[in-house]
Each structure stands twice: as C-alpha cells, then as structure tokens.
Design an enzyme around this catalytic site. Structure first.
Site, short mmCIF file in Angstrom:
data_model
loop_
_atom_site.label_atom_id
_atom_site.label_comp_id
_atom_site.label_asym_id
_atom_site.label_seq_id
_atom_site.Cartn_x
_atom_site.Cartn_y
_atom_site.Cartn_z
N HIS A 23 0.93 -1.22 0.24
CA HIS A 23 -0.12 -0.09 0.05
C HIS A 23 0.85 1.16 -0.19
CE1 HIS A 23 -3.77 1.77 1.86
NE2 HIS A 23 -3.03 2.88 1.17
N HIS A 25 1.39 4.82 -2.51
CA HIS A 25 1.08 5.86 -3.48
C HIS A 25 2.35 6.65 -3.82
CE1 HIS A 25 -3.37 5.22 -2.50
NE2 HIS A 25 -2.70 5.06 -1.24
N HIS A 207 -9.39 0.91 -1.44
CA HIS A 207 -9.61 1.56 -0.14
C HIS A 207 -10.86 1.63 0.41
CE1 HIS A 207 -5.54 3.15 -1.40
NE2 HIS A 207 -5.54 4.03 -0.44
N GLU A 210 -11.27 3.28 6.18
CA GLU A 210 -10.47 4.24 6.82
C GLU A 210 -10.98 5.25 7.48
OE1 GLU A 210 -6.59 7.20 5.48
OE2 GLU A 210 -8.01 6.54 3.86
N ASP A 288 1.91 3.91 2.83
CA ASP A 288 0.75 4.92 2.21
C ASP A 288 1.45 5.93 1.38
OD1 ASP A 288 -1.70 5.80 1.63
OD2 ASP A 288 -2.39 6.13 3.51
#
Length: 351
Positions: A23, A25, A207, A210, A288
């Site tokens: 995970h 980005h 996703h 969250e 992340d």
C-alpha cells in the site's frame, strides 16, 4: 514489554526482515526537496517559499486536508524523467528498508487532468521499476488507481487510455485500485468499471474502512470483488465482518503512521493493528504516503512495534502476511517465504 535491547536493535531486526510493501502511493513519496527540485526544473511556481514552509504545512486535520496538498505537490510531475526520478527515489528507500517486493499505486487522473499523457506516466515509472529489479533484485508491480471523488465515467475513460499500453507494461501493470476521498464515494459507485477490470483479468484492490464505515469494506468485497482491502481498520466496528475477514483470510493493508497523521487514531498506542493481528486477521504494514506521513516502511514497523509492544514473532508474522497477500507468483511467494524463514531462524531475537 519490549523484547529488544534498544531502538537500534529493533530497527536492525525490522530492516533485516524480508518483506513486501503493498500500500504505497508513488505520488505520496515526493519529499519537499524533490518537489522544489522538479518545480525548478519545470518552471512550476509553488505556493510555498521554502522546503521547510512546505513541510510545516503537513499538519493535517483529516484525509481531505492531506489530499489538497497531495494534488498540489503532484503538479510538479511533467516529464517522463520526473516520474522516473520520483519512483527511483522511493525504490531506493524501500530496498534500504528491507523490502523485496513492492506494489505501487499511481493515480493517472491526477496527471491526465493536467494535460500529461498517460504514456509519460507509465514510461517514467516503468523505467525506474525495471532498473530497481535489475540492479537490486527488487521486484515490483503497478496498481492503476481510480480517483473515487471523480465519476465512474472518468474511470472508464482512464481505463480506455491505459489499455493500449497493457502489453508493453505487462511485466508490471497487473492490478486496479480505488483511492482518494472515501466519504460520500461508496464502492458501489464503481461497480461497473470494476466488473470490466475483473473481466480483463486484473487483480483488484480498493481503499475502504479508513474514514468510511465498515459497510464500505463489505461492499468492496461483495460489489467490487476485491482480493485485498486497503486500510480496513474500521472493520473492527462490525464483529460479523471481522469473522468473515478472518475466515476468508482477506488481507488488510494497514498504514499505522498514516492513520496517526490523518487523525484516524490520536496516538499510536490506540491503533488496532496488534489487536487485528492477534485475532487472526491477515494484516500487513505499509507506508501509504511516506513523504507526507513521517515514515517509510521500516519506520511504520518500528513505530508500531514500540507503541503496541509487538514481539519479534509478531513482526515476523506481519512480514509473512505481506508476502502471502502480495500479487507475486506462487514460486515468488515460496522463495520469499523461505528467505523469511531463514532470517527468523537465524535472527538472535526470533525465538
């Protein structure tokens, strides 16, 4: 109780763990120094006077306050070289953190909306990933992620732009994801485009859970047919969902420092990572958007370990989960699992 004699001993153990990052980005790895370097290279005027002024702006109140800055930072990415440099900087860091395999999410809509050709994005990322594979033995793949605050029609258009490149990047582009603002953008909004991607043979992640409720996790599984949930920490609010995740071994790609920075938890000691792991969920640790959230892969392992009293065998289990949950081939997983087993057998703190 801390099983390690010092923070450095913990860090050394974590760095040595053969593991995967699932995970991440890539646009979220842009450090202020690189943002300013690329802005100068491309003649982009920034709203911040200095690298420190930009770093000082990283005081987020929620996901949206982060996203506003994230998209502004991405504006400096224009050429193939820019995407290459950004990706290579991350891959170098992941390699140093002990990652053997990484799965990189990227947001083409962030760039095509600015007039950047999608092939420029692919080419820059791919050249860095192939270089890391050849030079360091670090394998990787791409997860093309749709922005959920945009329409499904926009997602379909992005898919249509990308598909002619599929064969050229078949060694890297294997999965589809869904990210950006979760509130008000439920999984059901993308049911049709996910059905198309599934038909095309892509691996699917999204996703969910969250900022969004546990229902988003369930809908991502039932409506989008994802194989992995990104974040998913709010699943704990639904005992029935929790039992399903345990029973099905559905992986959750948890990002502890991100959750702390975006106020999902107020303190790391409140994070439910250890509870989820100890209940038998296939949870993994990831970074992340590390440039914005204060830590890369090894930082997330070490900070979580310190705050939650994670034992060496539990850190080993998190690494094992990351390999199991990855999109590596069966042989790739077997090889990496064997390397992990050797490491845990020989590590002085592994018993």
């Amino acid at each position: 109780m801390n099983a390690f004699s010092s923070d450095q001993a913990l860090r050394d153990f974590v760095t040595g763990l053969p593991k995967a990052e699932l995970h991440l980005h890539i646009e979220g790895t842009l450090e202020p120094e690189m943002i300013f370097e690329l802005a100068q290279r491309n003649g982009v005027k920034l709203a911040y006077a200095s690298e420190q002024a930009l770093r000082d702006a990283y005081a987020f109140t929620d996901l949206q306050s982060f996203l506003d800055l994230y998209y502004a930072g991405a504006s400096v990415l224009i050429t193939e070289r820019d995407f290459h440099d950004m990706a290579l900087a991350y891959l170098r860091r992941a390699h140093a953190d002990g990652a053997r395999h990484v799965e990189i999410m990227f947001d083409p809509q962030t760039h095509t909306a600015r007039g950047i050709d999608i092939e420029t994005v692919f080419a820059g990322l791919a050249s860095a990933m192939r270089m890391a594979r050849d030079q360091w033995g670090l394998s990787s793949c791409l997860i093309l992620s749709f922005l959920r605050h945009l329409s499904e029609a926009d997602a379909f258009e992005t898919l249509a732009q990308a598909l002619p490149l599929r064969e050229q990047y078949a060694d890297l582009w294997i999965a589809i994801g869904l990210d950006s603002a979760e509130r008000g953008n439920p999984p059901e909004k993308f049911t049709r485009v996910y059905a198309k991607c599934r038909e095309l043979g892509f691996r699917l992640v999204a996703h969910a859970g969250e900022e969004g409720p546990p229902e988003y996790v369930r809908d991502a599984l039932d409506l989008l047919h994802v194989q992995r949930i990104d974040h998913g920490v709010r699943s704990e609010e639904d005992p029935e969902l929790m039992q399903r995740l345990i029973r099905q071994r559905t992986p959750l790609t948890v990002c502890p420092l991100s959750n702390l920075k975006l106020r999902v938890v107020d303190q790391m000691a409140q994070h439910n990572l250890a509870r989820l792991l100890r209940q038998g969920l296939c949870v993994t640790v990831n970074s992340d958007d590390p440039a914005y959230f204060g830590g890369y892969l090894a930082d997330n392992y070490t900070e979580a370990a310190k705050a939650l009293s994670l034992q060496p065998q539990e850190l080993g289990m998190l690494a094992r989960n990351s390999i199991e949950a990855s999109f590596l081939t069966a042989n790739g997983k077997m090889s990496l699992m064997a390397e992990l087993d050797r490491y845990l057998a020989e590590a002085p703190l592994a018993d």
